[in-house]
Every structure is written in structure tokens, then in C-alpha cells.
Design an enzyme around this catalytic site. Structure first.
Site, PDB file in Angstrom:
ATOM      1  N   GLY A  12       0.852  -1.196   0.000  1.00  0.00           N
ATOM      2  CA  GLY A  12       0.000   0.000   0.000  1.00  0.00           C
ATOM      3  C   GLY A  12       0.879   1.234   0.000  1.00  0.00           C
ATOM      4  NE  ARG A  13      -2.154   5.028   3.078  1.00  0.00           N
ATOM      5  CZ  ARG A  13      -3.432   4.716   3.269  1.00  0.00           C
ATOM      6  NH1 ARG A  13      -4.357   5.235   2.493  1.00  0.00           N
ATOM      7  NH2 ARG A  13      -3.792   3.898   4.230  1.00  0.00           N
ATOM      8  NE  ARG A  64      -0.833  -0.881  14.687  1.00  0.00           N
ATOM      9  CZ  ARG A  64      -0.417   0.301  14.232  1.00  0.00           C
ATOM     10  NH1 ARG A  64       0.841   0.486  13.886  1.00  0.00           N
ATOM     11  NH2 ARG A  64      -1.266   1.320  14.147  1.00  0.00           N
ATOM     12  CD  GLU A 103       3.983  -1.566  19.907  1.00  0.00           C
ATOM     13  OE1 GLU A 103       3.538  -0.422  20.152  1.00  0.00           O
ATOM     14  OE2 GLU A 103       4.283  -1.942  18.768  1.00  0.00           O
ATOM     15  CG  HIS A 155       4.656   1.964  17.550  1.00  0.00           C
ATOM     16  ND1 HIS A 155       3.643   1.049  17.718  1.00  0.00           N
ATOM     17  CD2 HIS A 155       4.364   2.601  16.386  1.00  0.00           C
ATOM     18  CE1 HIS A 155       2.789   1.145  16.719  1.00  0.00           C
ATOM     19  NE2 HIS A 155       3.205   2.082  15.900  1.00  0.00           N
ATOM     20  CB  ILE A 156       9.927   6.137  16.875  1.00  0.00           C
ATOM     21  CG1 ILE A 156      11.059   5.198  16.385  1.00  0.00           C
ATOM     22  CG2 ILE A 156       9.927   6.236  18.398  1.00  0.00           C
ATOM     23  CD1 ILE A 156      12.457   5.764  16.583  1.00  0.00           C
TER      24      ILE A 156
HETATM   25  P1  NAP Z   1      -2.263   0.748   3.299  1.00  0.00           P
HETATM   26  O1  NAP Z   1      -1.997   1.833   2.301  1.00  0.00           O
HETATM   27  O2  NAP Z   1      -3.662   0.368   3.604  1.00  0.00           O
HETATM   28  O3  NAP Z   1      -1.422  -0.539   2.832  1.00  0.00           O
HETATM   29  C1  NAP Z   1      -1.562  -1.784   3.403  1.00  0.00           C
HETATM   30  C2  NAP Z   1      -1.387  -2.815   2.294  1.00  0.00           C
HETATM   31  O4  NAP Z   1      -1.383  -4.126   2.865  1.00  0.00           O
HETATM   32  C3  NAP Z   1      -2.503  -2.782   1.260  1.00  0.00           C
HETATM   33  O5  NAP Z   1      -1.935  -2.828  -0.017  1.00  0.00           O
HETATM   34  C4  NAP Z   1      -3.285  -4.053   1.571  1.00  0.00           C
HETATM   35  O6  NAP Z   1      -3.930  -4.600   0.448  1.00  0.00           O
HETATM   36  C5  NAP Z   1      -2.188  -4.961   2.029  1.00  0.00           C
HETATM   37  N1  NAP Z   1      -2.712  -6.106   2.790  1.00  0.00           N
HETATM   38  C6  NAP Z   1      -3.765  -6.152   3.639  1.00  0.00           C
HETATM   39  N2  NAP Z   1      -3.928  -7.387   4.130  1.00  0.00           N
HETATM   40  C7  NAP Z   1      -2.974  -8.139   3.559  1.00  0.00           C
HETATM   41  C8  NAP Z   1      -2.650  -9.513   3.632  1.00  0.00           C
HETATM   42  N3  NAP Z   1      -3.335 -10.340   4.401  1.00  0.00           N
HETATM   43  N4  NAP Z   1      -1.603  -9.974   2.897  1.00  0.00           N
HETATM   44  C9  NAP Z   1      -0.903  -9.144   2.088  1.00  0.00           C
HETATM   45  N5  NAP Z   1      -1.177  -7.815   1.976  1.00  0.00           N
HETATM   46  C10 NAP Z   1      -2.199  -7.338   2.696  1.00  0.00           C
HETATM   47  O7  NAP Z   1      -1.611   1.125   4.717  1.00  0.00           O
HETATM   48  P2  NAP Z   1      -0.267   1.974   4.980  1.00  0.00           P
HETATM   49  O8  NAP Z   1      -0.613   3.407   5.132  1.00  0.00           O
HETATM   50  O9  NAP Z   1       0.756   1.555   3.994  1.00  0.00           O
HETATM   51  O10 NAP Z   1       0.080   1.410   6.453  1.00  0.00           O
HETATM   52  C11 NAP Z   1       0.355   0.032   6.650  1.00  0.00           C
HETATM   53  C12 NAP Z   1       0.396  -0.280   8.131  1.00  0.00           C
HETATM   54  O11 NAP Z   1       1.583   0.269   8.694  1.00  0.00           O
HETATM   55  C13 NAP Z   1      -0.730   0.353   8.958  1.00  0.00           C
HETATM   56  O12 NAP Z   1      -1.894  -0.436   8.952  1.00  0.00           O
HETATM   57  C14 NAP Z   1      -0.132   0.468  10.349  1.00  0.00           C
HETATM   58  O13 NAP Z   1      -0.499  -0.647  11.126  1.00  0.00           O
HETATM   59  C15 NAP Z   1       1.379   0.449  10.088  1.00  0.00           C
HETATM   60  N6  NAP Z   1       2.033   1.713  10.475  1.00  0.00           N
HETATM   61  C16 NAP Z   1       2.974   1.718  11.454  1.00  0.00           C
HETATM   62  C17 NAP Z   1       3.614   2.889  11.795  1.00  0.00           C
HETATM   63  C18 NAP Z   1       4.660   2.932  12.879  1.00  0.00           C
HETATM   64  O14 NAP Z   1       4.723   3.906  13.609  1.00  0.00           O
HETATM   65  N7  NAP Z   1       5.526   1.935  12.988  1.00  0.00           N
HETATM   66  C19 NAP Z   1       3.288   4.094  11.147  1.00  0.00           C
HETATM   67  C20 NAP Z   1       2.337   4.047  10.140  1.00  0.00           C
HETATM   68  C21 NAP Z   1       1.710   2.864   9.806  1.00  0.00           C
HETATM   69  P3  NAP Z   1      -5.395  -4.060   0.003  1.00  0.00           P
HETATM   70  O15 NAP Z   1      -5.110  -2.825  -0.757  1.00  0.00           O
HETATM   71  O16 NAP Z   1      -5.937  -5.161  -0.781  1.00  0.00           O
HETATM   72  O17 NAP Z   1      -6.167  -3.802   1.281  1.00  0.00           O
END
Ligand code: NAP
Length: 325
Positions: A155-156, A238, A267, A286-287
Site C-alpha cells: 500500500g502507501r 504492527r 507493546e 514504535h517511532i
Molecule cells: P495501506 O496503504 O492500507 O497498505 C496496506 C497494504 O497491505 C494494502 O496494499 C493491503 O492490500 C495490504 N494487505 C492487507 N492485508 C494483507 C494480507 N493479508 N496480505 C498481504 N497484503 C495485505 O496502509 P499503509 O498506510 O501503507 O500502512 C500500513 C500499516 O503500517 C498500517 O496499517 C499500520 O499498522 C502500520 N504503520 C505503522 C507505523 C509505525 O509507527 N511503525 C506508522 C504508520 C503505519 P489491500 O489494498 O488489498 O487492502
């Protein structure tokens, strides 16, 4: 305009003036999140809740919040919120996608490079007064240029990591629920792979899926067994996507070479976790989104969602748009 009541579960890195024009705002003043029992009492009296990923917004909490009109989370992930219950009650839930993409991809990249080039170990080495001379085989690691990067969840943030990897001349493969269009694949220089072959062929594997029932412990014993012994795992998504016991065994026995994680299960990581004893693991608290401008943007987006929800307007970023049907 009615005067609403809202609760913000921690101090935010932004001004609250806009919100104070429409609502009476209570901010939980402690460094720690409000205890669940306290939140359960407070939520009974509010029209809006601005929460963080450390708050457990479960069925019971949403059901006692009889006056709740909106739940606004200052994060892109929302696995701490019972979305079906919020939707059943017609409560829109907001999140803050996009503004933290680059900051999180940057931290992913920092961890990948630090793990490959053993930056944290090297720093400990110097501070332990062990640096005696230049040595041909001191603290060696793998090359990044030319290596294969496997991105799980495209994704993003996954795509932002691919853009960084392109600049490092890596071969980039990805797996995700859906394959992206050929133009995007071509412009990012990425190839689609199934999960098993991605694990088998990648030198670095980086996780960017949300936490869901599908991705809980997606990485366990079987997946580490498929990975190369020289591979390095990065997790900035996560903690619970990786089984921590299996990760410990894989790192201890040399089934994989190293890991760098920004997120743990639970966490914070328990102080007696065996993971803390490993030299081939880097852990940050978690930063991922922790750049000053990013956190301010996240807070402002969360406030925008909150105000829209109070006013009965559509949230600019809503994770359960079904509530509007
Ligand atoms: P996003 O744009 O929704 O991207 C998530 C991607 O994962 C999507 O392409 C989704 O596919 C895919 N996906 C979902 N379930 C899956 C599975 N079972 N197997 C394979 N791929 C799968 O989200 P994002 O903005 O990139 O963020 C991703 C995650 O990063 C967040 O949900 C959050 O938990 C984590 N995060 C952590 C931090 C941190 O501080 N460490 C900061 C920001 C985000 P679909 O398009 O088909 O749904």
C-alpha cells in the site's frame, strides 16, 4: 452551533483552538494512556473521542458511549478499535493515512540499513572500549545494492519503501492482497511474487500490511524456515504480525541473520523478553511516524475528522464509510 464535549486521550503536538471553538475539550494529562476503566467512565459523557493506538476501543467501550458521534484515531492503523461495533452504532471512525507514509518509510529504511551494516552493534562496540584497530573482518554485513528486497503489503508505505529501494539499485519484489497495475509496477521497478517465493528469494523482507485476523502471526516458524539464513526481517507495521517466540528462535538459531523492528507484541516489550538478549535484533519504540512535522499533521488530521464528526459532516478520512449508506 451546539457546544459538544470531547475527550483527547493524550496531549497532542498541535494547537486545539479550532476544536475549542466547537467543543469543551478534556485532555488526559498523563504520559501513560488513561486506564481502560477510566476511559470507560469518561466515554459515557462525550460526543467525540480522539484516541491513540494505545487505547483499547472495544465493543463494551463503544456501547457505553451512548452520546458518541465520532471516534477519531491519530494513526493510520486502527486495529485497536472494534470497527464492526462502531459501524453497527452508526459511529464514523477516522484515521490519518498518507501524512505519515514518508516518515514511516524513512524509519523502515533507517532500520534496514542499520541492521545490514550493524550500526547499533558497532556503536555498542565503540562505547564498550573494544575498538582497537581497523580490522578486515570487523562487523561485516551484507550489501544492500544489488540485493533482493521483498515487500509484504504493497500500500502507501510499502510503495514508499520501494521508491527508496529503487535508488539503492535493489531488485524489488512484493506480495499484497491485490496486484497493482502494470504501469505502477513498471514505474516503481517492482515484480509481483507469491508470499512463499518472496520469502525464499529475498535478502531483506519488510512488512507493511495492517494487523488483521488474516495477518496475525503471518510470520511464524514455517515462514522463518522458508527465509534465507542470510535474510534480514524489518517490521514497522504492527508487532502481532510476527510471532515473537518464533522470531526469537529464528534469530537465536541462525535461521535468519537479523531483524529490526519498530513494533512488538505486546507493546511495550516486556523487560524480561528474551528478544532483548539478542545482538542481531534492533528494536525501536514504535517511532515510525515520529518526525515533528508528521506528528503535527497527524494531530491536525485527527482534529479535522473529530470536528466533522461532531458537526454531522462526512469525515475527511473515514475507515467505515458504510455508516453513510
Ligand atoms: P495501506 O496503504 O492500507 O497498505 C496496506 C497494504 O497491505 C494494502 O496494499 C493491503 O492490500 C495490504 N494487505 C492487507 N492485508 C494483507 C494480507 N493479508 N496480505 C498481504 N497484503 C495485505 O496502509 P499503509 O498506510 O501503507 O500502512 C500500513 C500499516 O503500517 C498500517 O496499517 C499500520 O499498522 C502500520 N504503520 C505503522 C507505523 C509505525 O509507527 N511503525 C506508522 C504508520 C503505519 P489491500 O489494498 O488489498 O487492502
Amino acid at each position: 452551533m451546539p457546544y459538544f464535549k470531547v475527550l483527547i486521550t493524550r496531549r497532542l503536538p498541535t494547537q486545539l483552538h479550532r476544536l475549542e471553538e466547537v467543543a469543551n475539550v478534556e485532555v488526559w494529562p498523563e504520559r501513560q494512556a488513561p486506564p481502560y476503566e477510566v476511559l470507560l467512565e469518561k466515554v459515557k459523557e462525550v460526543d467525540g473521542l480522539l484516541c491513540l493506538l494505545t487505547d483499547q476501543i472495544d465493543q463494551q467501550l463503544i456501547e457505553v458511549g451512548k452520546t458518541l458521534k465520532v471516534i477519531s484515531q491519530m494513526a493510520v492503523g486502527f486495529d485497536n478499535i472494534d470497527i464492526p461495533t462502531a459501524t453497527a452504532r452508526g459511529i464514523p471512525v477516522g484515521n490519518t493515512p498518507g501524512v505519515l507514509t514518508d516518515a514511516t518509510a524513512d524509519l523502515t529504511w533507517a532500520l534496514l540499513m542499520a541492521a545490514a551494516r550493524r550500526v547499533v552493534e558497532a556503536d555498542r562496540f565503540v562505547r564498550s572500549h573494544l575498538w582497537q584497530t581497523w580490522e578486515p573482518d570487523l562487523l561485516l554485513g551484507p550489501d544492500i545494492a544489488g540485493a533482493t528486497l521483498g515487500i509484504v503489503g504493497f500500500g502507501r508505505i510499502g510503495q514508499a519503501v520501494a521508491r527508496r529501494a529503487k535508488g539503492f539499485n535493489m531488485r524489488i519484489i512484493y506480495t499484497s492482497r491485490h496486484r497493482c497495475n502494470p504501469e505502477l509496477e513498471q514505474s516503481l521497478g517492482v515484480e509481483f511474487a507469491d508470499f512463499a517465493s518472496l520469502l525464499q528469494t529475498s535478502d531483506f523482507v519488510t512488512i507493511h500490511t495492517p494487523l488483521s485476523a488474516e495477518t496475525f502471526h503471518l510470520f511464524g516458524e514455517a515462514e522463518f524456515a522458508l527465509m534465507k539464513q542470510s535474510a534480514i526481517l524489518i517490521n514497522t507495521a504492527r508487532g502481532a504480525i510476527v510471532d515473537p517466540d518464533a522470531l526469537y528462535q529464528a534469530l537465536r538459531t541462525g535461521e535468519i541473520a537479523g531483524a529490526a523492528i519498530d513494533v512488538t507484541e505486546p507493546e511495550p516489550i516486556p523487560t524480561d523478553s528474551p528478544l532483548l538478549s539478542l545482538d542481531n535484533l534492533i528494536i525501536t519504540p514504535h517511532i515510525g511516524s515520529a518526525s515533528r512535522p508528521t506528528r503535527e499533521k497527524m494531530a491536525n488530521m485527527a482534529i479535522d475528522n473529530l470536528i466533522a464528526g461532531l458537526r454531522g459532516e462526512r469525515l475527511p478520512n473515514c475507515v467505515n464509510p458504510e455508516v453513510y449508506q
